[in-house]
Motif scaffolding. Structure first.
Motif, PDB file in Angstrom:
ATOM      1  N   SER A 115      43.195  78.409  22.482  1.00  0.00           N
ATOM      2  CA  SER A 115      43.520  76.988  22.644  1.00  0.00           C
ATOM      3  C   SER A 115      42.331  76.122  23.066  1.00  0.00           C
ATOM      4  O   SER A 115      42.510  74.958  23.419  1.00  0.00           O
ATOM      5  CB  SER A 115      44.653  76.841  23.667  1.00  0.00           C
ATOM      6  N   HIS A 116      41.117  76.662  23.036  1.00  0.00           N
ATOM      7  CA  HIS A 116      39.943  75.850  23.436  1.00  0.00           C
ATOM      8  C   HIS A 116      38.684  76.458  22.814  1.00  0.00           C
ATOM      9  O   HIS A 116      38.179  77.474  23.279  1.00  0.00           O
ATOM     10  CB  HIS A 116      39.843  75.846  24.971  1.00  0.00           C
ATOM     11  N   THR A 117      38.181  75.836  21.736  1.00  0.00           N
ATOM     12  CA  THR A 117      36.912  76.290  21.151  1.00  0.00           C
ATOM     13  C   THR A 117      36.066  75.096  20.722  1.00  0.00           C
ATOM     14  O   THR A 117      36.565  73.990  20.533  1.00  0.00           O
ATOM     15  CB  THR A 117      37.094  77.187  19.903  1.00  0.00           C
ATOM     16  N   HIS A 118      34.767  75.368  20.591  1.00  0.00           N
ATOM     17  CA  HIS A 118      33.810  74.394  20.052  1.00  0.00           C
ATOM     18  C   HIS A 118      33.182  75.058  18.828  1.00  0.00           C
ATOM     19  O   HIS A 118      31.972  75.197  18.720  1.00  0.00           O
ATOM     20  CB  HIS A 118      32.747  74.051  21.090  1.00  0.00           C
ATOM     21  N   LEU A 119      34.038  75.492  17.943  1.00  0.00           N
ATOM     22  CA  LEU A 119      33.645  76.331  16.807  1.00  0.00           C
ATOM     23  C   LEU A 119      32.616  75.695  15.884  1.00  0.00           C
ATOM     24  O   LEU A 119      31.802  76.378  15.273  1.00  0.00           O
ATOM     25  CB  LEU A 119      34.930  76.629  16.039  1.00  0.00           C
ATOM     26  N   LEU A 153      41.786  67.385  29.518  1.00  0.00           N
ATOM     27  CA  LEU A 153      40.671  66.999  30.367  1.00  0.00           C
ATOM     28  C   LEU A 153      39.715  68.180  30.469  1.00  0.00           C
ATOM     29  O   LEU A 153      40.121  69.293  30.780  1.00  0.00           O
ATOM     30  CB  LEU A 153      41.223  66.618  31.749  1.00  0.00           C
ATOM     31  N   HIS A 154      38.429  67.906  30.182  1.00  0.00           N
ATOM     32  CA  HIS A 154      37.368  68.915  30.277  1.00  0.00           C
ATOM     33  C   HIS A 154      36.738  68.759  31.646  1.00  0.00           C
ATOM     34  O   HIS A 154      35.953  67.843  31.870  1.00  0.00           O
ATOM     35  CB  HIS A 154      36.311  68.563  29.217  1.00  0.00           C
ATOM     36  N   LEU A 155      37.055  69.633  32.576  1.00  0.00           N
ATOM     37  CA  LEU A 155      36.535  69.497  33.939  1.00  0.00           C
ATOM     38  C   LEU A 155      35.601  70.664  34.210  1.00  0.00           C
ATOM     39  O   LEU A 155      35.973  71.650  34.815  1.00  0.00           O
ATOM     40  CB  LEU A 155      37.706  69.482  34.925  1.00  0.00           C
ATOM     41  N   ASP A 169      41.051  71.782  31.499  1.00  0.00           N
ATOM     42  CA  ASP A 169      40.327  72.978  31.076  1.00  0.00           C
ATOM     43  C   ASP A 169      39.047  73.221  31.873  1.00  0.00           C
ATOM     44  O   ASP A 169      38.448  72.277  32.376  1.00  0.00           O
ATOM     45  CB  ASP A 169      39.980  72.867  29.586  1.00  0.00           C
ATOM     46  N   HIS A 170      38.660  74.474  31.932  1.00  0.00           N
ATOM     47  CA  HIS A 170      37.473  74.983  32.656  1.00  0.00           C
ATOM     48  C   HIS A 170      37.789  75.249  34.123  1.00  0.00           C
ATOM     49  O   HIS A 170      37.969  76.396  34.499  1.00  0.00           O
ATOM     50  CB  HIS A 170      36.256  74.044  32.516  1.00  0.00           C
ATOM     51  N   LEU A 171      37.812  74.209  34.958  1.00  0.00           N
ATOM     52  CA  LEU A 171      38.195  74.344  36.374  1.00  0.00           C
ATOM     53  C   LEU A 171      37.371  75.359  37.170  1.00  0.00           C
ATOM     54  O   LEU A 171      37.867  75.936  38.138  1.00  0.00           O
ATOM     55  CB  LEU A 171      39.689  74.729  36.473  1.00  0.00           C
ATOM     56  N   SER A 209      38.866  81.142  24.555  1.00  0.00           N
ATOM     57  CA  SER A 209      37.521  81.713  24.456  1.00  0.00           C
ATOM     58  C   SER A 209      36.409  80.735  24.822  1.00  0.00           C
ATOM     59  O   SER A 209      35.345  81.132  25.243  1.00  0.00           O
ATOM     60  CB  SER A 209      37.283  82.231  23.034  1.00  0.00           C
ATOM     61  N   ASN A 210      36.634  79.433  24.601  1.00  0.00           N
ATOM     62  CA  ASN A 210      35.581  78.416  24.694  1.00  0.00           C
ATOM     63  C   ASN A 210      34.479  78.709  23.674  1.00  0.00           C
ATOM     64  O   ASN A 210      33.332  78.294  23.834  1.00  0.00           O
ATOM     65  CB  ASN A 210      34.968  78.355  26.109  1.00  0.00           C
ATOM     66  N   PHE A 211      34.801  79.437  22.609  1.00  0.00           N
ATOM     67  CA  PHE A 211      33.791  79.865  21.636  1.00  0.00           C
ATOM     68  C   PHE A 211      32.937  78.700  21.163  1.00  0.00           C
ATOM     69  O   PHE A 211      33.436  77.620  20.829  1.00  0.00           O
ATOM     70  CB  PHE A 211      34.440  80.537  20.427  1.00  0.00           C
TER      71      PHE A 211
HETATM   72 ZN   LIG Z   1      34.728  73.695  26.483  1.00  0.00          ZN
END
Ligand SMILES: [Zn+2]
Length: 406
Positions: A69-73, A220-222, A243-245, A294-296
């Motif tokens: 649910s979170h990537t920068h592919l 929100l990207h925190l 996300d991140h936290l 993954s934050n891939f």
């Molecule tokens: Zn990210």
């Protein structure tokens, strides 16, 4: 068989440990949809089962496909870009076809590692042509085997200054977001929160509210710092995820636990950056809903294997295997607004599932860096089957003379 059946909302607190296990289970798939899910004996006796093609998964784990649910592919490969401006430049300099080809290669690798639904973010800063190009490429990938959920990421270079931020926020609200909405290029709007002062706060909140008003799901990207104000703003405006936290405090866990906003944990991001981990245990124990992703990102987090993210969640963040699995399947589906269709094995849902080359799901928590996926099914079709290794019974290699190491 792990069905992950249960309540309709995101799983939180102790619910994360309930995987809806059926020790000897089977599913019946028709036209890409799960028709029946239950004990093998019952499924075998159904009239429809008699004509079905049987796939034997004896001794293996059957479970839903992973939802990343979170990537920068679409980030450029290493050496390419550091800031949002570099990214925009790299995206403008690359043809859409090339971006698409590279993305497709990553998506195929994801399928081999069991991911069946994936969220992908833009993030080129206030650059309309680059942002639109990324979102258009993502739209064309939607027709592929994996489900791609595009997210618009509002991202400015670190230390852009209040003026630049204010201008970018105004332009995004006035010009970019309405266009993205009209063309249906993104389902979510994610705000990268990288400032603290009172002025930026107002701009970020305006962005959140405008995006929500236009019908985007908000995220929100925190990432770089802790901000109670940002977290409160997101929770009060019903953000879907924060996300991140990595810098969250125990009081943040309590705030999230009492809300409908989920926490997305990205252990691979912490692993590669060397920064600390998000307080997964505090979040879960306080009763928050968590997802794992993954934050891939080919540049900074070159890990697309959700099993690795889950193993890190267990080995470094103290999660149980069951919690990590719930976070990577059903809660991931909630994080991308697809929980009515994917994330669990229940009749009526899409037949996105995995057969693991493992007798016990807990191996996922332990086998760090491995690929346990034996088969990946997407919409009722096997899109990946583990290849055979040919250990041919060749005669042992014979050297004419004894080999001496020099
Ligand atoms: Zn990210």
């Amino acid at each position: 068989m792990l069905t992950l059946r249960g309540s309709r909302g995101p799983r939180c607190g102790a619910e994360l440990n309930d995987l809806g296990v059926i020790p000897d289970g089977a599913v019946l798939v028709r036209d890409g949809v799960l028709q029946e899910v239950g004990p093998t004996r019952r499924i075998e006796n159904l009239a429809l089962a008699r004509t079905a093609l049987e796939i034997n998964a004896a001794g293996r784990v059957l479970m839903p496909g992973f939802v990343d649910s979170h990537t920068h592919l679409l980030f450029p490969p290493p050496g390419g870009a550091e800031s949002a401006a570099d990214l925009a430049r790299a995206v403008r300099a690359t043809t859409a076809q090339r971006l698409e080809m590279r993305a497709r290669a990553h998506l195929e690798a994801m399928a081999r590692h069991g991911t069946t639904t994936v969220e992908v973010k833009s993030g080129c800063g206030p650059d309309e042509s680059a942002e639109t190009k990324i979102l258009r490429v993502l739209s064309s990938l939607k027709r592929d085997h994996l489900d791609v959920v595009p997210t618009f990421l509002f991202r400015l270079p670190e230390g852009s200054g209040e003026e630049a931020l204010h201008e970018a926020a105004e332009w995004t609200i006035r010009e970019l977001l309405p266009k993205i909405r009209r063309r249906r290029l993104a389902r979510f709007a994610d705000i990268l929160w990288n400032s603290d002062g009172p002025e930026p706060y107002r701009d970020f909140v305006r962005l959140l509210e405008a995006a929500r008003g236009m019908g985007f799901g908000c995220k929100l990207h925190l990432e770089r710092r802790r901000s109670e104000a940002a977290l409160t703003a997101a929770v009060e405006r019903f953000a879907v995820t924060v996300d991140h936290l990595e810098h969250a405090a125990p009081s943040d866990a309590r705030l999230l636990a009492g809300s409908c906003t989920m926490a997305t944990l990205l252990p691979c991001a912490s692993f590669h950056s060397g920064r600390g981990d998000a307080p997964a245990r505090a979040l879960i124990d306080a009763g928050a809903a968590v997802a794992i992703a993954s934050n891939f990102n080919p540049q900074h987090t070159p890990t697309l294997n959700m099993q690795t993210a889950m193993a890190l969640g267990c080995l470094r963040m103290g999660m149980t295997a069951a919690e990590a699995i719930s976070a990577a399947t059903i809660n991931g589906a909630h994080a991308v607004g697809r929980a009515d269709h994917v994330g669990s094995l229940e009749p009526g849902k899409v037949a996105d599932l995995l057969i693991l080359n493992a007798p016990d799901y807990r191996d996922l928590a332990r086998d760090f860096g491995m690929n346990l996926v034996h088969m990946t099914m997407k919409r009722g079709e096997f899109i990946y089957t583990e290849g055979e290794v040919s250990m041919a019974r060749r005669p042992a290699q014979v050297f004419p003379e004894p080999v001496r190491a020099m």
